[in-house]
Design an enzyme around this catalytic site. Structure first.
Site, short mmCIF file in Angstrom:
data_model
loop_
_atom_site.label_atom_id
_atom_site.label_comp_id
_atom_site.label_asym_id
_atom_site.label_seq_id
_atom_site.Cartn_x
_atom_site.Cartn_y
_atom_site.Cartn_z
N LYS A 95 15.99 6.63 15.59
CA LYS A 95 16.60 6.17 14.12
C LYS A 95 14.46 5.98 13.85
O LYS A 95 14.42 5.36 14.66
CB LYS A 95 16.91 5.62 13.84
CG LYS A 95 16.39 4.81 12.25
CD LYS A 95 17.50 3.33 12.17
CE LYS A 95 17.37 2.60 10.24
NZ LYS A 95 18.82 1.59 10.26
N LYS A 102 17.60 9.88 12.29
CA LYS A 102 18.27 9.28 10.99
C LYS A 102 16.04 8.70 10.85
O LYS A 102 15.53 7.73 11.33
CB LYS A 102 18.71 7.68 11.23
CG LYS A 102 18.86 6.79 9.96
CD LYS A 102 19.55 5.62 10.30
CE LYS A 102 20.04 4.70 8.57
NZ LYS A 102 20.61 4.19 8.82
N ASP A 107 23.27 0.56 14.39
CA ASP A 107 21.57 0.70 14.03
C ASP A 107 20.92 -0.25 14.78
O ASP A 107 20.35 -2.11 15.22
CB ASP A 107 20.88 0.92 13.05
CG ASP A 107 21.36 1.85 12.95
OD1 ASP A 107 22.66 2.36 12.81
OD2 ASP A 107 20.96 2.20 11.73
#
Length: 220
Positions: free
Chosen positions: A154, A184, A92
């Site tokens: 995300k 996400k 991430d």
């Protein structure tokens, strides 16, 4: 969706800078006990987290450039490669959202691509820090991430003072990336109502530190 199915969509996050080895082991125990799909930790803790969980039931996620996104692309790419070598199955990365806001789209695109290439075959999620961006900047960030080969976009780190995930941001991101790239939702997701709202908006992964409470509240 059953509790077991929900658990597989969760990235259980233990990311505060003050966490200890005991905290990381406790998080791993929770991930194993609840059969959570993913365990998200800071780079320093990747090896310990990998050793502490059952790789057959969960995967370790490492953050890169967290939480501000201001490291150089070379540093981010190297950090991602080290995390994967130590056991991370997903990365991430925090996009350089200051650069995006400066109009440096080519730099942002090259940075994302460099990390994707540094960990070829490992899914990369691009954290936009959506609360800091305008609608047009969010749209651009999503397009850059998709073009660079990211597996997910995300919403948030959960550490920015402007806030975390919102239904509106998830809907916008899903509309831009389409069905083939993941979304996400992360940041401020604390209960089952938050999770249902994010899933209904188009998220297919949830980042949270409140995994136990959410699973406990789930109705089926």
């Amino acid at each position: 969706m059953t509790r077991a199915e929900l658990a597989l969509l969760l990235d259980h996050s233990v990311l505060k800078p003050e966490v200890t080895e005991r905290d990381i082991r406790a998080g791993a125990d929770l991930v194993r006990a609840l059969r959570i799909g993913f365990y998200c930790v800071q780079p320093y803790w990747v090896k310990l987290a990998t050793d502490a969980i059952d790789a057959d039931s969960a995967r370790v996620v490492s953050v890169v450039g967290f939480p501000h996104g201001c490291d150089s692309p070379e540093v981010k790419a190297r950090a991602a490669a080290i995390a994967v070598a130590e056991g991370a199955s997903e990365i991430d990365m925090v996009m350089n959202f200051g650069a995006l806001k400066s109009g440096l789209a080519a730099l942002v695109a090259a940075e994302i691509e460099s990390i994707v290439l540094a960990v070829q075959g490992v899914p990369v999620k691009v954290i936009l820090e959506a609360a800091a961006l305008s609608a047009s900047e969010k749209q651009l960030a999503c397009r850059l991430a998709c073009d660079a080969g990211a597996a997910f976009v995300k919403t948030s780190t959960g550490f920015h003072p402007s806030g975390g995930a919102t239904v509106a941001d998830v809907q916008l991101m899903r509309a831009i990336v389409g069905p083939s790239v993941g979304v996400k939702a992360s940041g401020g997701i604390r209960n089952h109502a938050d999770v249902r709202a994010m899933l209904d908006a188009g998220a297919n992964r949830i980042g949270t530190s409140a995994s136990a409470a959410i699973i406990g509240q789930w109705e089926s």
